[in-house]
Motif scaffolding. Structure first.
Motif, PDB file in Angstrom:
ATOM      1  N   PHE A   1       0.850  -1.185   0.000  1.00  0.00           N
ATOM      2  CA  PHE A   1       0.000   0.000   0.000  1.00  0.00           C
ATOM      3  C   PHE A   1       0.886   1.236   0.000  1.00  0.00           C
ATOM      4  CE2 PHE A   1       0.897  -0.952   4.415  1.00  0.00           C
ATOM      5  CZ  PHE A   1       1.137   0.283   4.990  1.00  0.00           C
ATOM      6  N   GLY A   2       0.336   2.345  -0.442  1.00  0.00           N
ATOM      7  CA  GLY A   2       1.120   3.562  -0.432  1.00  0.00           C
ATOM      8  C   GLY A   2       0.342   4.776  -0.894  1.00  0.00           C
ATOM      9  N   THR A   3       0.906   5.948  -0.619  1.00  0.00           N
ATOM     10  CA  THR A   3       0.355   7.231  -1.031  1.00  0.00           C
ATOM     11  C   THR A   3       1.506   8.167  -1.358  1.00  0.00           C
ATOM     12  OG1 THR A   3      -1.544   6.962   0.455  1.00  0.00           O
ATOM     13  CG2 THR A   3      -1.142   9.168  -0.401  1.00  0.00           C
TER      14      THR A   3
ATOM     15  N   PHE B   1       7.100  33.716   2.023  1.00  0.00           N
ATOM     16  CA  PHE B   1       6.623  32.340   1.892  1.00  0.00           C
ATOM     17  C   PHE B   1       5.688  32.223   0.688  1.00  0.00           C
ATOM     18  CE2 PHE B   1       7.551  32.761   6.448  1.00  0.00           C
ATOM     19  CZ  PHE B   1       8.404  31.680   6.628  1.00  0.00           C
ATOM     20  N   GLY B   2       6.039  32.880  -0.401  1.00  0.00           N
ATOM     21  CA  GLY B   2       5.159  32.932  -1.549  1.00  0.00           C
ATOM     22  C   GLY B   2       5.181  31.704  -2.433  1.00  0.00           C
ATOM     23  N   GLU B   3       6.252  30.932  -2.392  1.00  0.00           N
ATOM     24  CA  GLU B   3       6.375  29.751  -3.242  1.00  0.00           C
ATOM     25  C   GLU B   3       6.998  28.613  -2.443  1.00  0.00           C
ATOM     26  OE1 GLU B   3       8.495  30.656  -6.793  1.00  0.00           O
ATOM     27  OE2 GLU B   3       7.074  32.192  -7.465  1.00  0.00           O
ATOM     28  N   ILE B   4       6.138  27.765  -1.883  1.00  0.00           N
ATOM     29  CA  ILE B   4       6.580  26.623  -1.086  1.00  0.00           C
ATOM     30  C   ILE B   4       6.065  25.351  -1.748  1.00  0.00           C
ATOM     31  CG2 ILE B   4       6.518  25.514   1.179  1.00  0.00           C
ATOM     32  CD1 ILE B   4       5.915  28.251   2.387  1.00  0.00           C
ATOM     33  N   PHE B   5       6.952  24.381  -1.906  1.00  0.00           N
ATOM     34  CA  PHE B   5       6.567  23.119  -2.530  1.00  0.00           C
ATOM     35  C   PHE B   5       6.956  21.970  -1.612  1.00  0.00           C
ATOM     36  CE2 PHE B   5       7.446  19.443  -5.311  1.00  0.00           C
ATOM     37  CZ  PHE B   5       6.182  19.301  -5.876  1.00  0.00           C
ATOM     38  N   SER B   6       6.069  20.986  -1.503  1.00  0.00           N
ATOM     39  CA  SER B   6       6.367  19.828  -0.659  1.00  0.00           C
ATOM     40  C   SER B   6       6.010  18.533  -1.368  1.00  0.00           C
ATOM     41  CB  SER B   6       5.629  19.907   0.678  1.00  0.00           C
ATOM     42  OG  SER B   6       4.251  19.655   0.513  1.00  0.00           O
ATOM     43  N   LEU B   7       6.730  17.480  -1.029  1.00  0.00           N
ATOM     44  CA  LEU B   7       6.432  16.118  -1.443  1.00  0.00           C
ATOM     45  C   LEU B   7       6.267  15.279  -0.184  1.00  0.00           C
ATOM     46  CD1 LEU B   7       8.984  15.497  -4.355  1.00  0.00           C
ATOM     47  CD2 LEU B   7       6.491  15.704  -4.574  1.00  0.00           C
ATOM     48  N   SER B   8       5.243  14.440  -0.147  1.00  0.00           N
ATOM     49  CA  SER B   8       5.025  13.593   1.027  1.00  0.00           C
ATOM     50  C   SER B   8       4.484  12.244   0.582  1.00  0.00           C
ATOM     51  CB  SER B   8       4.056  14.258   2.013  1.00  0.00           C
ATOM     52  OG  SER B   8       2.839  14.586   1.377  1.00  0.00           O
ATOM     53  N   GLY B   9       4.805  11.215   1.352  1.00  0.00           N
ATOM     54  CA  GLY B   9       4.327   9.903   0.964  1.00  0.00           C
ATOM     55  C   GLY B   9       4.616   8.842   1.995  1.00  0.00           C
ATOM     56  N   GLU B  10       3.995   7.707   1.761  1.00  0.00           N
ATOM     57  CA  GLU B  10       4.183   6.528   2.608  1.00  0.00           C
ATOM     58  C   GLU B  10       4.040   5.291   1.731  1.00  0.00           C
ATOM     59  OE1 GLU B  10       2.326   4.389   6.648  1.00  0.00           O
ATOM     60  OE2 GLU B  10       1.313   6.115   5.734  1.00  0.00           O
ATOM     61  N   ILE B  11       4.911   4.323   1.953  1.00  0.00           N
ATOM     62  CA  ILE B  11       4.801   3.045   1.259  1.00  0.00           C
ATOM     63  C   ILE B  11       5.049   1.940   2.277  1.00  0.00           C
ATOM     64  CG2 ILE B  11       7.237   3.090   0.541  1.00  0.00           C
ATOM     65  CD1 ILE B  11       6.301   1.593  -2.010  1.00  0.00           C
ATOM     66  N   GLY B  12       4.233   0.897   2.196  1.00  0.00           N
ATOM     67  CA  GLY B  12       4.357  -0.141   3.206  1.00  0.00           C
ATOM     68  C   GLY B  12       3.909  -1.501   2.728  1.00  0.00           C
ATOM     69  N   HIS B  13       4.082  -2.481   3.612  1.00  0.00           N
ATOM     70  CA  HIS B  13       3.712  -3.869   3.343  1.00  0.00           C
ATOM     71  C   HIS B  13       2.823  -4.342   4.483  1.00  0.00           C
ATOM     72  CE1 HIS B  13       4.043  -8.155   2.410  1.00  0.00           C
ATOM     73  NE2 HIS B  13       4.607  -7.812   1.258  1.00  0.00           N
ATOM     74  N   ARG B  14       1.750  -5.028   4.141  1.00  0.00           N
ATOM     75  CA  ARG B  14       0.776  -5.439   5.154  1.00  0.00           C
ATOM     76  C   ARG B  14       1.268  -6.597   6.019  1.00  0.00           C
ATOM     77  NH1 ARG B  14      -3.547  -2.483   3.277  1.00  0.00           N
ATOM     78  NH2 ARG B  14      -3.625  -2.213   1.002  1.00  0.00           N
TER      79      ARG B  14
ATOM     80  N   SER C   1       5.870   0.230   7.319  1.00  0.00           N
ATOM     81  CA  SER C   1       5.853   1.258   6.282  1.00  0.00           C
ATOM     82  C   SER C   1       6.988   2.248   6.498  1.00  0.00           C
ATOM     83  CB  SER C   1       4.515   2.000   6.261  1.00  0.00           C
ATOM     84  OG  SER C   1       4.320   2.723   7.461  1.00  0.00           O
ATOM     85  N   ILE C   2       7.337   2.934   5.426  1.00  0.00           N
ATOM     86  CA  ILE C   2       8.305   4.024   5.442  1.00  0.00           C
ATOM     87  C   ILE C   2       7.560   5.302   5.089  1.00  0.00           C
ATOM     88  CG2 ILE C   2      10.386   4.987   4.376  1.00  0.00           C
ATOM     89  CD1 ILE C   2      11.263   2.135   3.772  1.00  0.00           C
ATOM     90  N   VAL C   3       7.765   6.360   5.865  1.00  0.00           N
ATOM     91  CA  VAL C   3       7.137   7.649   5.588  1.00  0.00           C
ATOM     92  C   VAL C   3       8.230   8.680   5.310  1.00  0.00           C
ATOM     93  CG1 VAL C   3       5.112   7.162   7.002  1.00  0.00           C
ATOM     94  CG2 VAL C   3       7.075   8.280   8.039  1.00  0.00           C
ATOM     95  N   ALA C   4       7.914   9.634   4.450  1.00  0.00           N
ATOM     96  CA  ALA C   4       8.879  10.679   4.117  1.00  0.00           C
ATOM     97  C   ALA C   4       8.133  11.957   3.746  1.00  0.00           C
ATOM     98  CB  ALA C   4       9.778  10.245   2.970  1.00  0.00           C
ATOM     99  N   GLU C   5       8.751  13.075   4.078  1.00  0.00           N
ATOM    100  CA  GLU C   5       8.185  14.370   3.713  1.00  0.00           C
ATOM    101  C   GLU C   5       9.341  15.346   3.472  1.00  0.00           C
ATOM    102  OE1 GLU C   5       4.081  16.578   4.448  1.00  0.00           O
ATOM    103  OE2 GLU C   5       4.881  15.417   6.122  1.00  0.00           O
TER     104      GLU C   5
ATOM    105  N   SER D   1       2.174  -0.804  18.428  1.00  0.00           N
ATOM    106  CA  SER D   1       2.698  -0.042  17.294  1.00  0.00           C
ATOM    107  C   SER D   1       3.943   0.721  17.738  1.00  0.00           C
ATOM    108  CB  SER D   1       1.653   0.927  16.746  1.00  0.00           C
ATOM    109  OG  SER D   1       1.296   1.893  17.706  1.00  0.00           O
ATOM    110  N   LEU D   2       4.909   0.824  16.820  1.00  0.00           N
ATOM    111  CA  LEU D   2       6.184   1.485  17.095  1.00  0.00           C
ATOM    112  C   LEU D   2       6.526   2.375  15.913  1.00  0.00           C
ATOM    113  CD1 LEU D   2       8.792   1.702  18.874  1.00  0.00           C
ATOM    114  CD2 LEU D   2       9.705  -0.201  17.516  1.00  0.00           C
ATOM    115  N   ALA D   3       7.009   3.586  16.196  1.00  0.00           N
ATOM    116  CA  ALA D   3       7.360   4.520  15.130  1.00  0.00           C
ATOM    117  C   ALA D   3       8.648   5.251  15.482  1.00  0.00           C
ATOM    118  CB  ALA D   3       6.243   5.526  14.901  1.00  0.00           C
ATOM    119  N   TYR D   4       9.459   5.509  14.457  1.00  0.00           N
ATOM    120  CA  TYR D   4      10.678   6.325  14.609  1.00  0.00           C
ATOM    121  C   TYR D   4      10.720   7.356  13.487  1.00  0.00           C
ATOM    122  CZ  TYR D   4      15.423   7.944  13.995  1.00  0.00           C
ATOM    123  OH  TYR D   4      16.512   8.752  13.815  1.00  0.00           O
ATOM    124  N   ASN D   5      11.028   8.619  13.837  1.00  0.00           N
ATOM    125  CA  ASN D   5      11.149   9.683  12.847  1.00  0.00           C
ATOM    126  C   ASN D   5      12.411  10.492  13.099  1.00  0.00           C
ATOM    127  OD1 ASN D   5       8.585   9.259  11.561  1.00  0.00           O
ATOM    128  ND2 ASN D   5       7.607  10.257  13.313  1.00  0.00           N
TER     129      ASN D   5
END
Length: 280
Positions: A123-125, A153-166, A176-180, A207-211
């Motif tokens: 799964f992913g976004t 702050f007139g021109e700000i661009f971001s990329l974000s997503g998550e991809i994982g395995h059930r 899953s791995i998350v990135a922004e 559940s466990l998370a590290y960022n």
């Protein structure tokens, strides 16, 4: 659909916490949200007022947005389902300040396009977002913390997503791995970029998370990021580890640890939070 909600706390846009202090004094209740939403069909909906933004702006993490923030303005959401998954588009105008008798009302315009996909195992976004904050001649007009040194702050661009395995390891562990990533191309300084990368794992009630997050001083307004990470200020970098256990369907306990440094203030933060969450 129309809705409204009340919450404890103060006028802080990033917190509904209420401290028990001042010798049994009365505590304040504030309007947390009040909105009107129209759903044309399964593909298009629009909302106006003060509202929770989760359905109108995808974020993979809290690098840029604290989850307690309820913006004020107007947003639209469009979704198209296909064999590739779900393609979505979000846009809106959010008011930051209203200056009576003036046409210079600081506001944010944003547009986002993204794709959700999934199969029996993966799964992913992934989403890309453009922000433009306009009519802000004085930084202090809405940036209250004062860490940002450049009001542009007139021109700000971001990329974000998550991809994982059930079930990556075949033992029921969802991972899953998350990135922004965010960059402010409008600033005249070199402190213009931020990023977060993290991993999540969950099995059963655990559940466990590290960022790891690194948000430069002028990459993003310093009033919007997660307030638990060094008060939500920019110019910070550091680690977060969170462990949660669901005692039952509506009760969870957790521990959250932050180790963060602020390069602007030249200070370090080590914070431990113990949480008990009850939903009803």
């Amino acid at each position: 659909e129309v809705g409204a909600g009340l919450a404890s706390g103060s006028s802080d846009l990033r917190s509904t916490n209420q401290s028990f202090d001042s010798t049994f004094s009365s505590k304040g209740i504030n309007m947390d949200y009040a909105y009107a939403q129209y759903k044309l069909n399964d593909q298009f909906k629009a909302i106006g007022g003060k509202f929770k933004f989760a359905n109108y702006l995808y974020t993979a993490s809290d690098l840029m947005w604290d989850s307690d923030i309820n913006p004020e303005g107007f947003s639209v959401n469009f979704i198209h389902n296909s064999e590739l998954g779900s393609t979505f588009a979000n846009s809106g105008i959010w008011l930051l300040e209203e200056n009576g008798g003036s046409v210079q009302d600081p506001h944010m315009i944003y547009g986002q396009i993204g794709q959700r996909f999934g199969s029996d195992s993966v799964f992913g976004t992934l989403a890309g977002t453009f922000y433009s904050i306009s009519d802000n001649p004085v930084l202090g007009s809405f940036v209250t913390e004062g860490i940002n040194s450049d009001p542009n702050f007139g021109e700000i661009f971001s990329l974000s997503g998550e991809i994982g395995h059930r079930d990556l390891f075949g033992n029921g562990v969802r991972t899953s791995i998350v990135a922004e990533w965010v960059t402010n191309s409008d600033t005249t300084t070199s402190e213009d970029t931020g990023y977060l990368i993290g991993v999540k794992a969950a099995k059963g009630s655990w559940s466990l998370a590290y960022n790891y997050a690194d948000l430069a001083q002028n990459a993003w307004p310093d009033i919007f990021p997660d307030s638990d990470r060094f008060d939500g200020l920019t110019g910070t970098k550091g680690h977060e580890v969170a462990l949660t256990y669901a005692v039952m369907s509506n009760v969870a306990v957790g521990i959250d640890f932050y180790s963060v440094e602020n390069e602007v203030l030249n200070l370090d933060q080590n914070l431990i939070q113990l949480d008990l969450n009850v939903k009803f």
